[in-house]
Design a protein around this motif. Structure first.
Motif, PDB file in Angstrom:
ATOM      1  N   LEU A 102     -79.182-120.850  55.885  1.00  0.00           N
ATOM      2  CA  LEU A 102     -79.436-121.744  57.016  1.00  0.00           C
ATOM      3  C   LEU A 102     -80.396-122.858  56.629  1.00  0.00           C
ATOM      4  CD1 LEU A 102     -79.694-119.285  60.035  1.00  0.00           C
ATOM      5  CD2 LEU A 102     -77.958-121.019  59.670  1.00  0.00           C
ATOM      6  N   GLU A 103     -81.413-122.538  55.842  1.00  0.00           N
ATOM      7  CA  GLU A 103     -82.357-123.561  55.388  1.00  0.00           C
ATOM      8  C   GLU A 103     -81.668-124.596  54.513  1.00  0.00           C
ATOM      9  OE1 GLU A 103     -85.768-121.779  53.546  1.00  0.00           O
ATOM     10  OE2 GLU A 103     -86.886-121.863  55.427  1.00  0.00           O
ATOM     11  N   GLU A 104     -80.733-124.143  53.675  1.00  0.00           N
ATOM     12  CA  GLU A 104     -79.987-125.081  52.834  1.00  0.00           C
ATOM     13  C   GLU A 104     -79.151-126.031  53.681  1.00  0.00           C
ATOM     14  OE1 GLU A 104     -77.688-122.971  49.925  1.00  0.00           O
ATOM     15  OE2 GLU A 104     -79.469-122.033  49.033  1.00  0.00           O
ATOM     16  N   LYS A 105     -78.681-125.569  54.830  1.00  0.00           N
ATOM     17  CA  LYS A 105     -77.894-126.415  55.735  1.00  0.00           C
ATOM     18  C   LYS A 105     -78.799-127.284  56.617  1.00  0.00           C
ATOM     19  CE  LYS A 105     -73.438-124.585  56.214  1.00  0.00           C
ATOM     20  NZ  LYS A 105     -72.375-125.290  56.844  1.00  0.00           N
ATOM     21  N   GLY A 106     -80.105-127.062  56.579  1.00  0.00           N
ATOM     22  CA  GLY A 106     -81.034-127.859  57.370  1.00  0.00           C
ATOM     23  C   GLY A 106     -81.305-127.311  58.754  1.00  0.00           C
ATOM     24  N   VAL A 107     -80.934-126.058  59.014  1.00  0.00           N
ATOM     25  CA  VAL A 107     -81.189-125.427  60.309  1.00  0.00           C
ATOM     26  C   VAL A 107     -82.489-124.642  60.199  1.00  0.00           C
ATOM     27  CG1 VAL A 107     -80.319-123.824  62.046  1.00  0.00           C
ATOM     28  CG2 VAL A 107     -78.722-125.263  60.776  1.00  0.00           C
ATOM     29  N   LYS A 108     -83.472-125.012  61.014  1.00  0.00           N
ATOM     30  CA  LYS A 108     -84.783-124.370  60.976  1.00  0.00           C
ATOM     31  C   LYS A 108     -84.811-123.174  61.918  1.00  0.00           C
ATOM     32  CE  LYS A 108     -86.926-127.479  58.426  1.00  0.00           C
ATOM     33  NZ  LYS A 108     -87.301-127.215  57.093  1.00  0.00           N
ATOM     34  N   VAL A 109     -84.954-121.978  61.346  1.00  0.00           N
ATOM     35  CA  VAL A 109     -85.030-120.741  62.114  1.00  0.00           C
ATOM     36  C   VAL A 109     -86.013-119.815  61.410  1.00  0.00           C
ATOM     37  CG1 VAL A 109     -83.738-118.702  62.854  1.00  0.00           C
ATOM     38  CG2 VAL A 109     -82.652-120.918  62.924  1.00  0.00           C
ATOM     39  N   ASP A 110     -86.823-119.100  62.187  1.00  0.00           N
ATOM     40  CA  ASP A 110     -87.714-118.111  61.602  1.00  0.00           C
ATOM     41  C   ASP A 110     -86.882-116.917  61.132  1.00  0.00           C
ATOM     42  OD1 ASP A 110     -90.329-115.922  62.791  1.00  0.00           O
ATOM     43  OD2 ASP A 110     -90.100-116.871  60.844  1.00  0.00           O
ATOM     44  N   ARG A 111     -87.224-116.378  60.002  1.00  0.00           N
ATOM     45  CA  ARG A 111     -86.464-115.265  59.421  1.00  0.00           C
ATOM     46  C   ARG A 111     -86.432-114.058  60.356  1.00  0.00           C
ATOM     47  NH1 ARG A 111     -87.847-110.799  56.172  1.00  0.00           N
ATOM     48  NH2 ARG A 111     -90.013-111.450  56.156  1.00  0.00           N
ATOM     49  N   HIS A 112     -87.492-113.846  61.089  1.00  0.00           N
ATOM     50  CA  HIS A 112     -87.580-112.681  61.969  1.00  0.00           C
ATOM     51  C   HIS A 112     -86.768-112.848  63.254  1.00  0.00           C
ATOM     52  CE1 HIS A 112     -90.547-110.996  59.314  1.00  0.00           C
ATOM     53  NE2 HIS A 112     -91.212-112.138  59.356  1.00  0.00           N
ATOM     54  N   ASP A 113     -86.304-114.065  63.522  1.00  0.00           N
ATOM     55  CA  ASP A 113     -85.502-114.307  64.717  1.00  0.00           C
ATOM     56  C   ASP A 113     -84.018-114.045  64.489  1.00  0.00           C
ATOM     57  OD1 ASP A 113     -87.724-114.952  66.170  1.00  0.00           O
ATOM     58  OD2 ASP A 113     -87.531-117.114  65.864  1.00  0.00           O
ATOM     59  N   ILE A 114     -83.629-113.777  63.252  1.00  0.00           N
ATOM     60  CA  ILE A 114     -82.244-113.435  62.955  1.00  0.00           C
ATOM     61  C   ILE A 114     -82.069-111.958  63.292  1.00  0.00           C
ATOM     62  CG2 ILE A 114     -80.476-113.276  61.164  1.00  0.00           C
ATOM     63  CD1 ILE A 114     -81.936-115.602  59.749  1.00  0.00           C
ATOM     64  N   LEU A 115     -81.249-111.683  64.295  1.00  0.00           N
ATOM     65  CA  LEU A 115     -81.134-110.335  64.848  1.00  0.00           C
ATOM     66  C   LEU A 115     -79.979-109.563  64.210  1.00  0.00           C
ATOM     67  CD1 LEU A 115     -81.691-111.289  68.588  1.00  0.00           C
ATOM     68  CD2 LEU A 115     -83.387-110.507  66.930  1.00  0.00           C
ATOM     69  N   LEU A 116     -80.082-109.347  62.921  1.00  0.00           N
ATOM     70  CA  LEU A 116     -79.077-108.583  62.189  1.00  0.00           C
ATOM     71  C   LEU A 116     -79.470-107.114  62.281  1.00  0.00           C
ATOM     72  CD1 LEU A 116     -76.567-108.961  60.389  1.00  0.00           C
ATOM     73  CD2 LEU A 116     -78.088-109.058  58.433  1.00  0.00           C
ATOM     74  N   GLU A 117     -78.652-106.319  62.961  1.00  0.00           N
ATOM     75  CA  GLU A 117     -79.010-104.916  63.200  1.00  0.00           C
ATOM     76  C   GLU A 117     -79.104-104.128  61.900  1.00  0.00           C
ATOM     77  OE1 GLU A 117     -76.578-103.053  66.148  1.00  0.00           O
ATOM     78  OE2 GLU A 117     -76.872-104.704  67.551  1.00  0.00           O
ATOM     79  N   GLU A 118     -78.136-104.332  61.027  1.00  0.00           N
ATOM     80  CA  GLU A 118     -78.166-103.670  59.728  1.00  0.00           C
ATOM     81  C   GLU A 118     -77.513-104.611  58.720  1.00  0.00           C
ATOM     82  OE1 GLU A 118     -74.231-100.881  59.999  1.00  0.00           O
ATOM     83  OE2 GLU A 118     -76.071-100.120  60.891  1.00  0.00           O
ATOM     84  N   PRO A 119     -77.857-104.489  57.440  1.00  0.00           N
ATOM     85  CA  PRO A 119     -77.290-105.388  56.437  1.00  0.00           C
ATOM     86  C   PRO A 119     -75.758-105.313  56.408  1.00  0.00           C
ATOM     87  CG  PRO A 119     -79.120-104.156  55.524  1.00  0.00           C
ATOM     88  CD  PRO A 119     -78.841-103.582  56.868  1.00  0.00           C
ATOM     89  N   ILE A 120     -75.139-106.446  56.101  1.00  0.00           N
ATOM     90  CA  ILE A 120     -73.681-106.531  56.033  1.00  0.00           C
ATOM     91  C   ILE A 120     -73.242-105.980  54.687  1.00  0.00           C
ATOM     92  CG2 ILE A 120     -71.709-108.093  56.035  1.00  0.00           C
ATOM     93  CD1 ILE A 120     -73.436-109.982  57.800  1.00  0.00           C
ATOM     94  N   LYS A 121     -72.354-104.992  54.706  1.00  0.00           N
ATOM     95  CA  LYS A 121     -71.941-104.326  53.476  1.00  0.00           C
ATOM     96  C   LYS A 121     -70.442-104.419  53.217  1.00  0.00           C
ATOM     97  CE  LYS A 121     -75.708-101.050  53.723  1.00  0.00           C
ATOM     98  NZ  LYS A 121     -76.120 -99.669  53.806  1.00  0.00           N
ATOM     99  N   ALA A 122     -69.754-105.308  53.941  1.00  0.00           N
ATOM    100  CA  ALA A 122     -68.313-105.453  53.753  1.00  0.00           C
ATOM    101  C   ALA A 122     -67.935-106.925  53.883  1.00  0.00           C
ATOM    102  CB  ALA A 122     -67.559-104.620  54.785  1.00  0.00           C
ATOM    103  N   LEU A 123     -66.834-107.291  53.266  1.00  0.00           N
ATOM    104  CA  LEU A 123     -66.331-108.653  53.374  1.00  0.00           C
ATOM    105  C   LEU A 123     -65.818-108.889  54.786  1.00  0.00           C
ATOM    106  CD1 LEU A 123     -64.295-108.829  50.045  1.00  0.00           C
ATOM    107  CD2 LEU A 123     -66.610-109.650  50.455  1.00  0.00           C
ATOM    108  N   GLY A 124     -65.872-110.144  55.229  1.00  0.00           N
ATOM    109  CA  GLY A 124     -65.345-110.455  56.553  1.00  0.00           C
ATOM    110  C   GLY A 124     -66.085-111.588  57.227  1.00  0.00           C
ATOM    111  N   ILE A 125     -65.784-111.756  58.499  1.00  0.00           N
ATOM    112  CA  ILE A 125     -66.410-112.793  59.327  1.00  0.00           C
ATOM    113  C   ILE A 125     -67.275-112.085  60.362  1.00  0.00           C
ATOM    114  CG2 ILE A 125     -66.002-114.701  60.909  1.00  0.00           C
ATOM    115  CD1 ILE A 125     -63.217-114.987  59.579  1.00  0.00           C
ATOM    116  N   TYR A 126     -68.517-112.516  60.455  1.00  0.00           N
ATOM    117  CA  TYR A 126     -69.469-111.864  61.365  1.00  0.00           C
ATOM    118  C   TYR A 126     -70.139-112.903  62.255  1.00  0.00           C
ATOM    119  CZ  TYR A 126     -68.974-107.971  58.124  1.00  0.00           C
ATOM    120  OH  TYR A 126     -68.466-106.967  57.353  1.00  0.00           O
TER     121      TYR A 126
END
Length: 147
Positions: A102-126
């Motif tokens: 997101l930072e590379e795209k220029g979108v400013k977001v705090d890392r702790h505000d990303i609400l990923l419940e658990e790490p993504i462990k499979a290919l796909g669209i999320y």
């Protein structure tokens, strides 16, 4: 005794409210701690002006937060990962990886505000929720693909 609350006080009211409390509670607790003022004509006028300022500030902030939510909803990032046999990923995609993209795209977001419940462990669209305010969430689309 009538007082004007300067700050939100639990079980009494919100800032700017004119309420009636016992005189001892007002004199010994609320007024010395800077939580309230006596409800005189002058203080009522000050309170009304303060309410207007707060309302206009909240309006500006909500417009800014809405634009940030719209920006997040449009954001799409692609993360390339290595896979082994049977399309199994080496490692996982974490909120840190999403934050970096997101930072590379220029979108400013705090890392702790990303609400990923658990790490993504499979290919796909999320669709990953991102907290903007306690009441507002945006969603980014994350594509996890092979290299």
């Amino acid at each position: 005794m009538e007082i004007i609350l300067l700050h939100d006080v639990e079980k009494l009211g919100e800032a700017g409210d004119i309420i009636r409390v016992k005189p001892g509670y007002a004199r010994n607790k609320l007024i010395p701690e800077g939580l309230a003022l006596r409800a005189s004509k002058k203080n009522r006028a000050i309170s009304d002006e303060r309410k207007k300022v707060i309302k206009s500030r909240l309006k500006r902030e909500s417009a800014a937060f809405e634009s940030q939510v719209n920006e997040l909803n449009k954001a799409e990032i692609t993360i390339e990962v290595q896979v082994g046999d049977d399309e199994k990923m080496f490692g996982a995609v974490t909120s840190m990886d999403i934050h970096k993209m997101l930072e590379e795209k220029g979108v400013k977001v705090d890392r702790h505000d990303i609400l990923l419940e658990e790490p993504i462990k499979a290919l796909g669209i999320y669709r990953v929720p991102v907290k903007v305010t306690p009441q507002l969430n945006g969603e980014i689309k994350v594509y996890v693909i092979t290299i």
